[in-house]
Design an enzyme around this catalytic site. Structure first.
Site, PDB file in Angstrom:
ATOM      1  N   CYS A 111       0.481  22.171  -7.583  1.00  0.00           N
ATOM      2  CA  CYS A 111       1.375  21.248  -8.304  1.00  0.00           C
ATOM      3  C   CYS A 111       0.675  20.474  -9.426  1.00  0.00           C
ATOM      4  CB  CYS A 111       2.025  20.268  -7.342  1.00  0.00           C
ATOM      5  SG  CYS A 111       3.004  21.083  -6.080  1.00  0.00           S
ATOM      6  N   HIS A 247       4.516  13.746 -11.076  1.00  0.00           N
ATOM      7  CA  HIS A 247       4.904  15.003 -10.418  1.00  0.00           C
ATOM      8  C   HIS A 247       6.155  14.742  -9.581  1.00  0.00           C
ATOM      9  CE1 HIS A 247       4.917  18.624  -8.175  1.00  0.00           C
ATOM     10  NE2 HIS A 247       4.466  18.098  -7.051  1.00  0.00           N
ATOM     11  N   ASN A 277      11.188  20.519  -6.404  1.00  0.00           N
ATOM     12  CA  ASN A 277       9.764  20.541  -6.764  1.00  0.00           C
ATOM     13  C   ASN A 277       9.434  21.902  -7.395  1.00  0.00           C
ATOM     14  OD1 ASN A 277       6.993  20.645  -6.857  1.00  0.00           O
ATOM     15  ND2 ASN A 277       6.667  19.940  -4.761  1.00  0.00           N
TER      16      ASN A 277
HETATM   17  N1  ACO Z   1      17.642  19.155   7.103  1.00  0.00           N
HETATM   18  C1  ACO Z   1      17.855  18.443   8.233  1.00  0.00           C
HETATM   19  N2  ACO Z   1      16.862  18.052   9.055  1.00  0.00           N
HETATM   20  C2  ACO Z   1      15.601  18.382   8.689  1.00  0.00           C
HETATM   21  C3  ACO Z   1      15.306  19.112   7.542  1.00  0.00           C
HETATM   22  C4  ACO Z   1      16.390  19.505   6.735  1.00  0.00           C
HETATM   23  N3  ACO Z   1      16.231  20.212   5.597  1.00  0.00           N
HETATM   24  N4  ACO Z   1      13.973  19.287   7.457  1.00  0.00           N
HETATM   25  C5  ACO Z   1      13.440  18.678   8.537  1.00  0.00           C
HETATM   26  N5  ACO Z   1      14.433  18.151   9.281  1.00  0.00           N
HETATM   27  C6  ACO Z   1      14.311  17.389  10.516  1.00  0.00           C
HETATM   28  C7  ACO Z   1      13.031  17.692  11.259  1.00  0.00           C
HETATM   29  O1  ACO Z   1      13.193  18.829  12.076  1.00  0.00           O
HETATM   30  C8  ACO Z   1      12.843  16.427  12.055  1.00  0.00           C
HETATM   31  O2  ACO Z   1      13.677  16.501  13.195  1.00  0.00           O
HETATM   32  P1  ACO Z   1      13.183  15.911  14.632  1.00  0.00           P
HETATM   33  O3  ACO Z   1      12.958  14.447  14.378  1.00  0.00           O
HETATM   34  O4  ACO Z   1      14.320  16.212  15.521  1.00  0.00           O
HETATM   35  O5  ACO Z   1      11.919  16.636  14.943  1.00  0.00           O
HETATM   36  C9  ACO Z   1      13.412  15.322  11.163  1.00  0.00           C
HETATM   37  O6  ACO Z   1      14.254  15.997  10.212  1.00  0.00           O
HETATM   38  C10 ACO Z   1      12.357  14.524  10.407  1.00  0.00           C
HETATM   39  O7  ACO Z   1      11.454  15.431   9.792  1.00  0.00           O
HETATM   40  P2  ACO Z   1      10.215  14.899   8.990  1.00  0.00           P
HETATM   41  O8  ACO Z   1       9.363  16.029   8.557  1.00  0.00           O
HETATM   42  O9  ACO Z   1       9.575  13.829   9.780  1.00  0.00           O
HETATM   43  O10 ACO Z   1      10.948  14.252   7.718  1.00  0.00           O
HETATM   44  P3  ACO Z   1      10.326  13.330   6.606  1.00  0.00           P
HETATM   45  O11 ACO Z   1      11.096  12.085   6.517  1.00  0.00           O
HETATM   46  O12 ACO Z   1       8.838  13.229   6.709  1.00  0.00           O
HETATM   47  O13 ACO Z   1      10.640  14.168   5.278  1.00  0.00           O
HETATM   48  C11 ACO Z   1       9.599  15.693   3.715  1.00  0.00           C
HETATM   49  C12 ACO Z   1      10.107  15.480   5.138  1.00  0.00           C
HETATM   50  C13 ACO Z   1      10.778  15.533   2.776  1.00  0.00           C
HETATM   51  C14 ACO Z   1       9.014  17.077   3.582  1.00  0.00           C
HETATM   52  C15 ACO Z   1       8.557  14.609   3.399  1.00  0.00           C
HETATM   53  O14 ACO Z   1       7.597  14.546   4.419  1.00  0.00           O
HETATM   54  C16 ACO Z   1       7.854  14.891   2.093  1.00  0.00           C
HETATM   55  O15 ACO Z   1       8.431  14.775   1.033  1.00  0.00           O
HETATM   56  N6  ACO Z   1       6.575  15.182   2.132  1.00  0.00           N
HETATM   57  C17 ACO Z   1       5.691  15.278   0.962  1.00  0.00           C
HETATM   58  C18 ACO Z   1       6.183  16.078  -0.189  1.00  0.00           C
HETATM   59  C19 ACO Z   1       5.666  17.440  -0.160  1.00  0.00           C
HETATM   60  O16 ACO Z   1       5.002  17.790   0.777  1.00  0.00           O
HETATM   61  N7  ACO Z   1       5.955  18.230  -1.196  1.00  0.00           N
HETATM   62  C20 ACO Z   1       5.537  19.592  -1.253  1.00  0.00           C
HETATM   63  C21 ACO Z   1       4.389  19.992  -2.141  1.00  0.00           C
HETATM   64  S1  ACO Z   1       3.059  18.964  -2.196  1.00  0.00           S
HETATM   65  C22 ACO Z   1       3.428  18.050  -3.474  1.00  0.00           C
HETATM   66  O17 ACO Z   1       4.034  18.550  -4.371  1.00  0.00           O
HETATM   67  C23 ACO Z   1       3.054  16.683  -3.409  1.00  0.00           C
END
Ligand code: ACO
Length: 360
Positions: A111, A247, A277
């Site tokens: 990224c 980003h 993204n």
């Molecule tokens: N729809 C519905 N529920 C979902 C989905 C979805 N698409 N995806 C996950 N869930 C559920 C999970 O299974 C989990 O359920 P559980 O509590 O029963 O186990 C619950 O939602 C919470 O999941 P988390 O992973 O804890 O959700 P979080 O609030 O952390 O959000 C996310 C996830 C959006 C990926 C966040 O962590 C994030 O943005 N991370 C960083 C960004 C990133 O990694 N980007 C990718 C590239 S790296 C970069 O570019 C920086």
């Protein structure tokens, strides 16, 4: 002192769109969940490869700079979804542009790729190795995505953008930059495919390791610290930043970085709702859209923090030049696409031998 001024810009977003509601037709997810956790509403799915997206974006950037392809001296293409291992994708862009006098190289820091590519092109121009360059970020993230994994497939999209850089004495261009990598955490964002080291079992095609919450925290901290450092180096305060173009991985990450650095929310440019993204393409696409939406002013101080797999991080502070309008428009277009976004996803899955998705 010679700097590398940004004199041209262009984007290429493939036309097929997938909305959150489209994804909810085959995943256990909802528009509410995706919007509240990420800020994303829709993303693009490409019907062509990375080098085609890159070529169209570069053609548009050259037209905006009013530069003849034969005068171009360097093509740098950042991506993590190249069409082939060899030859490099930038050579295809050079060939299609007819930029016969340009050197070409590809770069992959995920990224942050465009920012690293910009840094290298800037250095080559400042040291007189080349007089100009086109720097491109282009991705087809739809290809490696495990479409049935809702925790990943809602997050990414496809697209490209390119900037033309030219040696200038006008004082615009990059003022300060920081590049780095948290390599000890490199495994928390990884996609294995193709080759594996000798003696290790062959990985499944495109096996992802993605620890979203950990990436989230590291992204916020690294982008904020790098931003504060570049502002300090340039002798500027957060209030001097006219536009922050971070980003675009998650609206919540953007809000948290802006808050930590002390930049008011209205000065942070956000288009993650439109494209998700797009990895290396997010910042250059967002800057092109800031220009289109009259958010870029002549002489603006622009801060661009980024974060990606590696875990690579960066922050770049630039001063925009006098011109915010393109010299010309290019008539280069992508080939037409008759498929919807969902149909393209079905094709990607069929190509991998995966069963077509069904409603949960
Ligand atoms: N729809 C519905 N529920 C979902 C989905 C979805 N698409 N995806 C996950 N869930 C559920 C999970 O299974 C989990 O359920 P559980 O509590 O029963 O186990 C619950 O939602 C919470 O999941 P988390 O992973 O804890 O959700 P979080 O609030 O952390 O959000 C996310 C996830 C959006 C990926 C966040 O962590 C994030 O943005 N991370 C960083 C960004 C990133 O990694 N980007 C990718 C590239 S790296 C970069 O570019 C920086």
């Amino acid at each position: 002192m010679t700097s590398a001024a940004i004199t041209g810009w262009g984007k290429c977003l493939p036309p097929a769109t997938v909305t959150n509601d489209d994804l909810a037709t085959f995943l256990d997810t909802s528009d509410d969940w995706i919007t509240s956790r990420t800020g994303m509403k829709e993303r693009r799915i490409s019907h062509v490869g990375v080098s085609e997206l890159a070529y169209v974006a570069a053609s548009r950037a050259l037209a905006a700079a009013n530069m003849n392809a034969k005068d171009l001296e360097l093509v740098v293409l950042a991506s993590c979804t190249f069409d082939s291992m060899l030859p490099n994708a930038s050579s295809k862009v050079q060939y299609k542009l007819g930029a016969k006098n340009a050197a070409c190289y590809d770069l992959n820091t995920a990224c942050t790729g465009f920012m690293y590519a910009l840094s290298t092109a800037n250095a080559l121009i400042k040291t007189g190795v080349v007089k100009n360059a086109v720097v491109i970020g282009a991705e087809t993230m739809s290809q490696p995505i495990p479409w049935m994994d809702r925790s990943l497939s809602v997050l990414f999209g496809d697209g490209a953008a390119a900037w033309v850089l030219e040696a200038s004495e006008d004082g615009s261009g990059i003022l300060a930059e920081r590049l780095g990598c948290i390599a000890e955490a490199r495994d928390i964002l990884a996609i294995d495919y193709g080759f594996t080291p000798p003696g290790e079992p062959r990985n499944d095609l495109c096996h992802w390791n993605f620890q979203g919450q950990d990436i989230f925290k590291k992204a916020v901290n690294a982008m904020a610290k790098a931003s504060i450092d570049v502002l300090k180096e340039a002798g500027l305060k957060p209030s001097d930043v006219d536009l922050c173009v971070p980003h675009q991985a998650n609206k919540r990450i953007i809000d948290a970085v802006a808050k930590k650095v002390g930049i008011p929310a209205e000065r942070a440019f956000v288009n993650v709702h439109r494209y998700g993204n797009i990895s290396s393409a997010t910042v250059p696409v967002a800057v092109v859209e800031a220009l289109e939406e009259n958010r870029m002013t002549p002489g603006a101080y622009v801060l661009m923090p980024a974060f990606g797999a590696g875990l690579t991080w960066s922050a770049t502070l630039m001063k925009w030049g006098d011109r915010t309008l393109p010299y010309r428009q290019s008539d280069v277009e992508l080939p037409p696409c008759s498929d919807s976004g969902l149909e393209l996803i079905h094709k990607i899955m069929a190509d991998r031998g995966e069963p077509l998705p069904t409603k949960p």
